[in-house]
Design a protein around this motif. Structure first.
Motif, PDB file in Angstrom:
ATOM      1  N   ARG A  13      39.616  28.826  42.171  1.00 42.28           N
ATOM      2  CA  ARG A  13      39.639  28.824  40.704  1.00 42.28           C
ATOM      3  C   ARG A  13      39.861  30.240  40.168  1.00 42.28           C
ATOM      4  N   THR A  14      39.226  31.206  40.799  1.00 43.63           N
ATOM      5  CA  THR A  14      39.402  32.603  40.378  1.00 43.63           C
ATOM      6  C   THR A  14      40.830  33.063  40.623  1.00 43.63           C
ATOM      7  N   PHE A  15      41.366  32.726  41.800  1.00 40.37           N
ATOM      8  CA  PHE A  15      42.754  33.093  42.091  1.00 40.37           C
ATOM      9  C   PHE A  15      43.710  32.466  41.088  1.00 40.37           C
ATOM     10  N   GLU A  16      43.514  31.184  40.779  1.00 36.59           N
ATOM     11  CA  GLU A  16      44.434  30.481  39.873  1.00 36.59           C
ATOM     12  C   GLU A  16      44.450  31.144  38.496  1.00 36.59           C
ATOM     13  N   ALA A  17      43.277  31.545  38.006  1.00 34.79           N
ATOM     14  CA  ALA A  17      43.214  32.209  36.706  1.00 34.79           C
ATOM     15  C   ALA A  17      43.901  33.574  36.757  1.00 34.79           C
ATOM     16  N   ALA A  18      43.642  34.350  37.805  1.00 36.62           N
ATOM     17  CA  ALA A  18      44.259  35.669  37.928  1.00 36.62           C
ATOM     18  C   ALA A  18      45.772  35.555  38.095  1.00 36.62           C
ATOM     19  N   ALA A  19      46.231  34.544  38.814  1.00 34.92           N
ATOM     20  CA  ALA A  19      47.665  34.370  39.048  1.00 34.92           C
ATOM     21  C   ALA A  19      48.379  33.922  37.780  1.00 34.92           C
ATOM     22  N   ARG A  20      47.729  33.097  36.975  1.00 42.49           N
ATOM     23  CA  ARG A  20      48.331  32.683  35.701  1.00 42.49           C
ATOM     24  C   ARG A  20      48.483  33.864  34.755  1.00 42.49           C
ATOM     25  N   HIS A  21      47.429  34.690  34.676  1.00 43.35           N
ATOM     26  CA  HIS A  21      47.444  35.823  33.744  1.00 43.35           C
ATOM     27  C   HIS A  21      48.130  37.058  34.319  1.00 43.35           C
ATOM     28  N   LEU A  22      48.209  37.111  35.672  1.00 38.06           N
ATOM     29  CA  LEU A  22      48.653  38.340  36.361  1.00 38.06           C
ATOM     30  C   LEU A  22      47.875  39.547  35.830  1.00 38.06           C
ATOM     31  N   HIS A  23      46.573  39.311  35.666  1.00 36.23           N
ATOM     32  CA  HIS A  23      45.708  40.350  35.107  1.00 36.23           C
ATOM     33  C   HIS A  23      44.257  39.995  35.442  1.00 36.23           C
ATOM     34  N   MET A  24      43.577  40.909  36.153  1.00 33.00           N
ATOM     35  CA  MET A  24      42.197  40.648  36.566  1.00 33.00           C
ATOM     36  C   MET A  24      41.255  40.565  35.359  1.00 33.00           C
ATOM     37  N   GLY A  25      41.464  41.447  34.386  1.00 31.24           N
ATOM     38  CA  GLY A  25      40.570  41.479  33.235  1.00 31.24           C
ATOM     39  C   GLY A  25      40.635  40.207  32.412  1.00 31.24           C
ATOM     40  N   ARG A  26      41.875  39.701  32.162  1.00 24.80           N
ATOM     41  CA  ARG A  26      42.004  38.472  31.378  1.00 24.80           C
ATOM     42  C   ARG A  26      41.450  37.272  32.140  1.00 24.80           C
ATOM     43  N   ALA A  27      41.623  37.270  33.462  1.00 25.44           N
ATOM     44  CA  ALA A  27      41.025  36.201  34.265  1.00 25.44           C
ATOM     45  C   ALA A  27      39.502  36.256  34.179  1.00 25.44           C
ATOM     46  N   ALA A  28      38.944  37.477  34.195  1.00 21.72           N
ATOM     47  CA  ALA A  28      37.491  37.634  34.088  1.00 21.72           C
ATOM     48  C   ALA A  28      36.991  37.111  32.747  1.00 21.72           C
ATOM     49  N   ASP A  29      37.729  37.423  31.668  1.00 22.98           N
ATOM     50  CA  ASP A  29      37.339  36.928  30.341  1.00 22.98           C
ATOM     51  C   ASP A  29      37.365  35.405  30.291  1.00 22.98           C
ATOM     52  N   GLU A  30      38.384  34.798  30.885  1.00 23.93           N
ATOM     53  CA  GLU A  30      38.482  33.337  30.866  1.00 23.93           C
ATOM     54  C   GLU A  30      37.334  32.694  31.625  1.00 23.93           C
ATOM     55  N   LEU A  31      36.963  33.293  32.758  1.00 22.51           N
ATOM     56  CA  LEU A  31      35.952  32.703  33.627  1.00 22.51           C
ATOM     57  C   LEU A  31      34.538  33.121  33.260  1.00 22.51           C
ATOM     58  N   GLY A  32      34.406  34.121  32.385  1.00 24.64           N
ATOM     59  CA  GLY A  32      33.083  34.574  31.977  1.00 24.64           C
ATOM     60  C   GLY A  32      32.365  35.376  33.044  1.00 24.64           C
ATOM     61  N   VAL A  33      33.117  36.134  33.836  1.00 24.29           N
ATOM     62  CA  VAL A  33      32.537  36.976  34.884  1.00 24.29           C
ATOM     63  C   VAL A  33      33.084  38.395  34.720  1.00 24.29           C
ATOM     64  N   THR A  34      32.658  39.300  35.598  1.00 21.91           N
ATOM     65  CA  THR A  34      33.121  40.679  35.521  1.00 21.91           C
ATOM     66  C   THR A  34      34.451  40.862  36.245  1.00 21.91           C
ATOM     67  N   HIS A  35      35.146  41.948  35.879  1.00 23.72           N
ATOM     68  CA  HIS A  35      36.399  42.300  36.552  1.00 23.72           C
ATOM     69  C   HIS A  35      36.154  42.468  38.049  1.00 23.72           C
ATOM     70  N   GLY A  36      35.020  43.111  38.415  1.00 25.94           N
ATOM     71  CA  GLY A  36      34.713  43.323  39.825  1.00 25.94           C
ATOM     72  C   GLY A  36      34.501  42.030  40.589  1.00 25.94           C
ATOM     73  N   ALA A  37      33.908  41.024  39.907  1.00 28.51           N
ATOM     74  CA  ALA A  37      33.682  39.739  40.578  1.00 28.51           C
ATOM     75  C   ALA A  37      35.006  39.047  40.880  1.00 28.51           C
TER      76      ALA A  37
END
Length: 306
Positions: A13-37
């Motif tokens: 799920r984390t990979f799918e969000a990061a791959a859609r956004h091509l951005h770790m920070g935006r994926a973190a915002d969508e998932l409600g976790v930190t950039h490091g996570a």
């Protein structure tokens, strides 16, 4: 049953969000976790798979070929899971639904019945797009332009979806009343050959099949007009330009009003049939519409007066 060897669902799920956004920070915002996570989940997933899923170019991300393939597979899987859960929970059919249908089928059969579906799904935004029939087998992709499903008449040669049979149809000659009066009156099927035959397939294969079934296997057809759009074919028949082969779905209203008449009872099963074409990933709204279509056509075929 073999055990599935899958990475942790949260990592996918984390990979799918990061791959859609091509951005770790935006994926973190969508998932409600930190950039490091997010970064840690991606690293762990790459290590488990033994594959690089991203190329990191400065602050930008690019998918590798394995990453692109995994995005497509995981996105489809999550969407399908979401659709399945929505159906289990009995959620109302909502959102948008884009459907492509042949114009004659829409005008003559679908639209008079469409309120039955829209009344049951008031939250759905439905868009009907007109599709023109084609007998070119090379034109086999029908689900472009963001379509959720399509209704087509013909043979199931379409490449980009799964075709489910809606109904075969019986075809029979119809014409304007003016062609059955006075000196134009018909006595036998052979009299049809004095008139123009209106075609919905360029070679006239369906007319030849009907004539053969009526006892004229070697009939010579000399006067024809071909129409790619079935609505135009019916309009030409109503204007007295000739005889066409029609079916109850598309000609039933004209027959009931007396705008078209059926001079002979013989009927043949048309070379084509009605199909609903569905994409690999079917939304709840598209599935509901397809199931409603199948049920309505089954009722109509059992009793055309419905």
């Amino acid at each position: 049953m073999q055990k599935r060897h899958l990475p942790p669902l949260n990592a996918l799920r984390t990979f799918e969000a990061a791959a859609r956004h091509l951005h770790m920070g935006r994926a973190a915002d969508e998932l409600g976790v930190t950039h490091g996570a997010v970064s840690k989940q991606i690293v762990n997933l790459e290590e488990q798979l033994g594959l690089a899923l991203f190329r990191r170019i400065g602050n930008r991300l690019e998918l590798t070929e394995p990453g692109f393939k995994l995005l497509k597979a995981s996105g489809n899987a999550f969407d399908q899971l979401s659709y399945a859960i929505a159906r289990l929970e009995g959620q109302a059919i909502a959102g948008e639904l884009r459907v492509s249908v042949p114009s004659a089928f829409a005008e003559k059969w679908l639209i008079p019945r469409l309120a039955k579906f829209t009344d049951a799904a008031p939250e759905l935004k439905l868009s009907l797009l007109s599709a023109h029939a084609s007998y070119d087998p090379a034109i086999a992709d029908v689900l472009g332009d963001g379509l959720d499903l399509a209704v087509r008449f013909g043979e199931p040669v379409w490449k980009d979806g799964t075709a489910r049979l809606l109904s075969h149809v019986g075809s029979f000659p119809v014409c304007s009343p003016v062609l059955l009066s006075g000196s134009e009156a018909l006595s036998t099927p052979n009299d049809l050959l004095r008139h123009t035959l209106l075609l919905d397939d360029p070679a006239g294969a369906n007319w030849r099949r009907w004539l053969a079934g009526a006892g004229l296997p070697n009939a010579e057809i000399t006067r024809t007009l071909y129409f790619q759009d079935f609505n135009l074919l019916l309009a030409a028949a109503r204007q007295g330009l000739g005889f066409c082969l029609a079916d109850e779905l598309t000609a039933g209203e004209d027959l009931a009003r007396g705008q078209l008449l059926r001079p002979f009872r013989q009927s043949i099963e048309h070379l084509g049939a009605y199909f609903v074409v569905l994409p690999p990933l079917v939304s709840p709204a598209a599935r509901a519409f397809a199931e409603w279509l199948e049920a309505e056509i089954a009722l109509f075929m059992a009793d055309p007066a419905l």
